[in-house]
Scaffold this motif. Sequence first.
Motif, short mmCIF file in Angstrom:
data_model
loop_
_atom_site.label_atom_id
_atom_site.label_comp_id
_atom_site.label_asym_id
_atom_site.label_seq_id
_atom_site.Cartn_x
_atom_site.Cartn_y
_atom_site.Cartn_z
N GLU A 285 0.75 -1.03 0.14
CA GLU A 285 0.01 0.11 -0.03
C GLU A 285 1.08 1.33 0.09
O GLU A 285 2.17 1.09 0.16
N GLY B 268 -2.13 -4.38 3.76
CA GLY B 268 -1.63 -4.68 2.35
C GLY B 268 -2.30 -5.98 1.80
O GLY B 268 -1.45 -6.43 0.93
N ARG C 215 -5.39 -7.67 -0.03
CA ARG C 215 -6.48 -7.37 -0.99
C ARG C 215 -7.85 -8.14 -0.56
O ARG C 215 -7.82 -9.29 -0.29
C1 WT7 Z 1 -2.62 -3.71 -4.96
C2 WT7 Z 1 -2.08 -5.17 -5.03
C3 WT7 Z 1 2.16 -6.34 -4.48
C4 WT7 Z 1 2.23 -7.24 -3.12
C5 WT7 Z 1 1.41 -6.96 -2.25
C6 WT7 Z 1 -0.03 -6.66 -2.53
C7 WT7 Z 1 -1.64 -2.06 -3.53
C8 WT7 Z 1 0.81 -2.53 -3.43
C9 WT7 Z 1 1.79 -0.92 -3.40
C10 WT7 Z 1 2.60 0.34 -3.01
C11 WT7 Z 1 0.63 1.74 -3.29
C12 WT7 Z 1 0.47 -0.46 -3.40
C13 WT7 Z 1 -2.33 -1.70 -4.77
C14 WT7 Z 1 -2.19 -2.80 -5.77
N1 WT7 Z 1 -0.21 -1.76 -3.48
N2 WT7 Z 1 1.89 -2.06 -3.50
N3 WT7 Z 1 4.13 0.27 -3.07
N4 WT7 Z 1 2.09 1.44 -3.18
N5 WT7 Z 1 -0.15 0.75 -3.23
O1 WT7 Z 1 -0.64 -7.49 -3.62
O2 WT7 Z 1 -2.82 -8.28 -3.03
O3 WT7 Z 1 -2.31 -8.04 -5.42
O4 WT7 Z 1 -2.51 -5.86 -4.10
O5 WT7 Z 1 -1.93 -3.32 -3.51
O6 WT7 Z 1 -3.49 -0.99 -4.85
O7 WT7 Z 1 -3.17 -2.69 -6.75
P1 WT7 Z 1 -2.06 -7.44 -3.91
#
Ligand code: WT7
Length: 651
Positions: A391, A527, A529
Amino acid sequence: MTVQIDHALEEIRRFRPSPEFAAQAVADERLYEAAAADRLGFWADQARELLQWEKPFTRTLDWSNPPFAKWFDDGELNVAVNCLDRHVAAGNGDRVALHWEGEPGDSRDITYAELTDEVKRAANVLEGLGVGEGDRVAIYLPMIPEAVVSMLAVARIGAVHSVVFGGFSADSLASRIDDAEASLVITADGGYRKGKVFPLKPVVDEALGKTEKGTVQNVLVVRRGENEIAWDDARDQWWHETVSAAQAEHTARGFGAEHPLFILYTSGTTGKPKGILHTSGGYLTQAAFTHKNVFDLHPETDVYWCTADVGWVTGHSYVVYGPLANGATQVLYEGTPDTPHPGRWWEIVEKYKVSILYTAPTAIRSFMKLGRRIPQEFNLRSLRLLGSVGEPINPEAWIWYRHVIGGGSIPVVDTWWQTETGAIMISALPGVTDLKPGSAQVPIPGISIDILSDDGTPVEGEGGGLLVVTEPWPSMLRGIWGDPERFKETYWEKFGDKYFAGDGARRDEDGDIWLLGRVDDVMNVSGHRLSTAEIESSLVAHPWTAEAAVVGASDETTGQAVVAFVILKASQAEQVTDVAEAADELRRHVAAQIGAIARPRQVFIVNELPKTRSGKIMRRLLRDLAEGREVGDTTTLADTSIMQVISAQVR
Ligand code: WT7
């Protein structure tokens, strides 16, 4: 769909890499130049340089049938050999692959040679159980070495793993087993969490009672928790009896670069989780490339620690595949950050002299709340690079992380990516890029990112809109398991040949990208989803519920928190006398149905929900309520006075 750009312009600070760091940095300005000059040639070079191919590829990308990409598709490799055998063959068999630390304080160091042997034994056992190329294996394990061994053993024989996070319920596990038609489940009796053993095998037993397809033939059980479990002689096998007794000779063969490697389920905007499919050669190339360059990995000297669970994509790409492909030494920790004391993580950093730490903003913020005195009791001077994922990291948390954990001068990289992207897409390269707290900054070399307005026109220069990836990338998802239509609809329908990520983003005057959160009905809690629709359908499945609406409300620690608004059935209203108790019952129900991470922070029992004339729930207004704000524009509501009624019930 519109994006609100209410991001307060933080005081923009920039940090130059220190000359000492830059002098030894793995990454190099020339990576950007090479990728800009010849993007496909750049990825082909990386694939050849970072991986060992059984059969070299001659084609880099086939994009003749978008959105179905093929990378390096006439090449062959074995993913497990790339993560194990080749390091042993190169003379690094004695290097520690895993410093495993159990929550109760037991620990094991496992070298590359030992890990390779264990994976070969496990591969023999899997084959003995009839698991073959392309078969699906569900893995439901705590953070123990056997989780890594299982994933690699599955990969070694060309089967496909579907790791299900150990916090998910029997229902969630059952639906994932059914969707992938898994023939084997690998689990443990239990694992340690918050000082207690949490049962896993009993959840598997319950899940198998709930599956509709009955595809599971065997359950392989690691002994960890020593908790009492039921046993089915015809189906269940102990890991310690079968794997330890198996032969450590196993000849691996190459599989096509596009051979499926794993399915990982993630929440979407509907109630049904999506099985994100990743394949072998492109995935491993980008996982290894980013792990090496974004984390500045010096495998001979670094001790790397990613705190993610293998049940999430971060655990796949940055605990298992990236680090092991690069021959890294890493820490694997079973438990929670505060067990048995709030300094546990920092104790581990001190014990193993961790030099690279990768974690989530939610963890950093909860440490901030506890205060700097706790980390300051430990020697954290081994740390030389910090990473963040999951996030947006607010500048305040970024600065705290750098100062209190990192001692004030080491790089902090904020990495943006998704389950679907497979590997990091946006991040600074340490030692090369100036760092800007709060911004994920720039696409990594070889990745093409843009920001579009709702109608698809690119936002030029400064401005906000929707984040897209404009060119296919090696570790991109290859589809949604069993549902090509949903794959097209979800990611490709909005902007044609551009991948729509579901995030809002803003580009600042320096060209740096700031992520603004999801623009769809997906929440981000700690963090992770979560889908509003999935939690709503769980609430509606409860006999008391008539209607439910769920929103993600901003939360100081977890980023967002689940807040539910529920209308009870009139027939139940009389029986439910205590509203607080009803709310608790519904919270428990969601946790039992989906998993503890989905448990709503609050459930408000209300008589009405704000709906438009066409009957669509206006979640924006509920979010205003949940966040304690003045309620926004209500003019499109069917009944404009309804918010007063609801607010009165929420107070
Ligand atoms: C969503 C993806 C990537 C592994 C953990 C989550 C958000 C992820 C960031 C960041 C802002 C972020 C987005 C993305 N997100 N990293 N560095 N800055 N937002 O994986 O469960 O597939 O979620 O996490 O919204 O779409 P995921």
